[in-house]
Design a protein around this motif. Structure first.
Motif, mmCIF file in Angstrom:
data_model
loop_
_atom_site.group_PDB
_atom_site.id
_atom_site.type_symbol
_atom_site.label_atom_id
_atom_site.label_comp_id
_atom_site.label_asym_id
_atom_site.label_seq_id
_atom_site.Cartn_x
_atom_site.Cartn_y
_atom_site.Cartn_z
ATOM 1 N N LEU A 81 -20.472 97.287 43.639
ATOM 2 C CA LEU A 81 -20.130 96.103 43.651
ATOM 3 C C LEU A 81 -21.025 95.137 42.956
ATOM 4 O O LEU A 81 -22.151 94.984 43.672
ATOM 5 N N PHE A 82 -20.824 94.347 42.097
ATOM 6 C CA PHE A 82 -21.879 93.412 41.521
ATOM 7 C C PHE A 82 -21.141 92.135 41.447
ATOM 8 O O PHE A 82 -20.029 91.986 41.401
ATOM 9 N N LEU A 83 -21.800 91.140 41.383
ATOM 10 C CA LEU A 83 -21.544 89.728 41.344
ATOM 11 C C LEU A 83 -22.512 89.039 40.536
ATOM 12 O O LEU A 83 -23.642 89.246 40.624
ATOM 13 N N PHE A 84 -21.746 88.356 39.677
ATOM 14 C CA PHE A 84 -22.491 87.305 38.904
ATOM 15 C C PHE A 84 -22.359 85.720 39.431
ATOM 16 O O PHE A 84 -20.965 85.537 39.828
ATOM 17 N N TYR A 85 -23.362 84.995 39.741
ATOM 18 C CA TYR A 85 -23.402 83.669 40.215
ATOM 19 C C TYR A 85 -23.707 83.103 38.620
ATOM 20 O O TYR A 85 -24.902 82.984 38.377
ATOM 21 N N GLU A 86 -23.057 82.115 38.347
ATOM 22 C CA GLU A 86 -23.297 81.525 37.274
ATOM 23 C C GLU A 86 -22.988 79.700 37.407
ATOM 24 O O GLU A 86 -22.083 79.597 38.116
ATOM 25 N N ASN A 87 -23.778 79.227 36.727
ATOM 26 C CA ASN A 87 -23.558 77.651 36.768
ATOM 27 C C ASN A 87 -23.767 77.074 35.238
ATOM 28 O O ASN A 87 -24.666 77.722 34.583
ATOM 29 N N TRP A 88 -22.678 76.324 34.839
ATOM 30 C CA TRP A 88 -22.492 75.966 33.518
ATOM 31 C C TRP A 88 -22.571 74.368 33.755
ATOM 32 O O TRP A 88 -21.847 73.889 34.435
ATOM 33 N N SER A 89 -22.903 73.678 32.432
ATOM 34 C CA SER A 89 -22.869 72.183 32.418
ATOM 35 C C SER A 89 -21.588 71.741 32.418
ATOM 36 O O SER A 89 -21.370 70.607 32.630
ATOM 37 N N SER A 90 -20.572 72.482 31.879
ATOM 38 C CA SER A 90 -19.036 72.149 31.692
ATOM 39 C C SER A 90 -18.422 73.282 31.763
ATOM 40 O O SER A 90 -18.728 74.639 31.214
ATOM 41 N N ARG A 91 -16.934 73.198 31.598
ATOM 42 C CA ARG A 91 -15.919 74.223 31.591
ATOM 43 C C ARG A 91 -15.916 74.701 30.451
ATOM 44 O O ARG A 91 -15.781 75.765 29.887
ATOM 45 N N GLU A 92 -16.042 73.711 29.383
ATOM 46 C CA GLU A 92 -15.987 73.777 28.033
ATOM 47 C C GLU A 92 -16.860 74.709 27.398
ATOM 48 O O GLU A 92 -16.862 75.771 26.562
ATOM 49 N N LEU A 93 -18.321 74.594 27.841
ATOM 50 C CA LEU A 93 -19.391 75.272 27.357
ATOM 51 C C LEU A 93 -19.216 76.789 28.113
ATOM 52 O O LEU A 93 -19.621 77.863 27.343
ATOM 53 N N TRP A 94 -18.489 76.963 29.138
ATOM 54 C CA TRP A 94 -18.286 78.331 29.709
ATOM 55 C C TRP A 94 -17.292 78.689 28.958
ATOM 56 O O TRP A 94 -17.382 80.261 28.947
ATOM 57 N N GLN A 95 -16.305 78.301 28.561
ATOM 58 C CA GLN A 95 -15.076 79.133 27.721
ATOM 59 C C GLN A 95 -15.805 79.491 26.551
ATOM 60 O O GLN A 95 -15.306 80.578 26.096
ATOM 61 N N LYS A 96 -16.596 78.648 26.106
ATOM 62 C CA LYS A 96 -17.437 79.057 24.624
ATOM 63 C C LYS A 96 -17.901 80.472 25.130
ATOM 64 O O LYS A 96 -17.929 81.363 24.084
ATOM 65 N N HIS A 97 -18.643 80.526 26.280
ATOM 66 C CA HIS A 97 -19.460 81.714 26.732
ATOM 67 C C HIS A 97 -18.525 82.928 26.623
ATOM 68 O O HIS A 97 -18.953 83.908 26.324
ATOM 69 N N ILE A 98 -17.291 82.810 27.328
ATOM 70 C CA ILE A 98 -16.421 83.946 27.550
ATOM 71 C C ILE A 98 -15.580 84.248 26.446
ATOM 72 O O ILE A 98 -15.051 85.359 26.239
ATOM 73 N N ASN A 99 -15.776 83.514 25.220
ATOM 74 C CA ASN A 99 -15.194 83.851 24.029
ATOM 75 C C ASN A 99 -16.443 84.327 23.118
ATOM 76 O O ASN A 99 -15.976 84.856 21.694
ATOM 77 N N ASN A 100 -17.517 84.582 23.359
ATOM 78 C CA ASN A 100 -18.576 85.097 22.506
ATOM 79 C C ASN A 100 -18.397 86.646 22.508
ATOM 80 O O ASN A 100 -18.070 87.241 23.117
ATOM 81 N N SER A 101 -19.199 86.896 21.199
ATOM 82 C CA SER A 101 -18.872 88.593 20.897
ATOM 83 C C SER A 101 -19.665 89.359 21.754
ATOM 84 O O SER A 101 -19.157 90.398 21.987
ATOM 85 N N HIS A 102 -20.730 89.198 22.587
ATOM 86 C CA HIS A 102 -21.573 89.720 23.377
ATOM 87 C C HIS A 102 -20.497 90.048 24.737
ATOM 88 O O HIS A 102 -20.617 91.072 25.266
ATOM 89 N N ILE A 103 -19.634 89.222 24.928
ATOM 90 C CA ILE A 103 -18.759 89.498 26.057
ATOM 91 C C ILE A 103 -17.514 90.356 25.660
ATOM 92 O O ILE A 103 -17.130 91.137 26.487
#
Length: 98
Positions: free
Chosen positions: A53-75
């Motif tokens: 069991l793994f858990l990522f704890y993430e904080n982002w300055s906005s939901r829009e920038l997090w959405q950009k992250h989850i659509n990046n090629s490394h993800i």
């Protein structure tokens, strides 16, 4: 308090025989993600009792920038590499209230 800030909790339960492989793939995400615009924290944990069991704890300055992250090629690359190795994946988007 930044009302736009988003906290994300990603809970990843992996198949026991894939634990080390998935762990190595998760570790690859850390450095590149921490350099992304809007990333405040991106911290990986492994459960002390259930090593699958793994858990990522993430904080982002906005939901829009997090959405950009989850659509990046490394993800996308991570998802392809670990396809079939994950038993359960839970994602929670959270807002700081106090």
């Amino acid at each position: 308090m930044n009302n736009n800030q988003l906290t994300v909790i990603a809970r990843i339960l992996v198949k026991p025989e894939k634990k080390e492989f998935v762990k190595s793939e998760l570790l690859k995400l850390i450095e590149i993600t921490r350099r992304e615009e809007g990333c405040i924290d991106y911290v990986l944990h492994q459960d002390n009792e259930n090593k699958n069991l793994f858990l990522f704890y993430e904080n982002w300055s906005s939901r829009e920038l997090w959405q950009k992250h989850i659509n990046n090629s490394h993800i996308s690359d991570y998802r392809k590499a670990t396809e079939g190795a994950i038993e359960e994946f839970t994602l929670n988007e959270m807002t700081l209230i106090g």
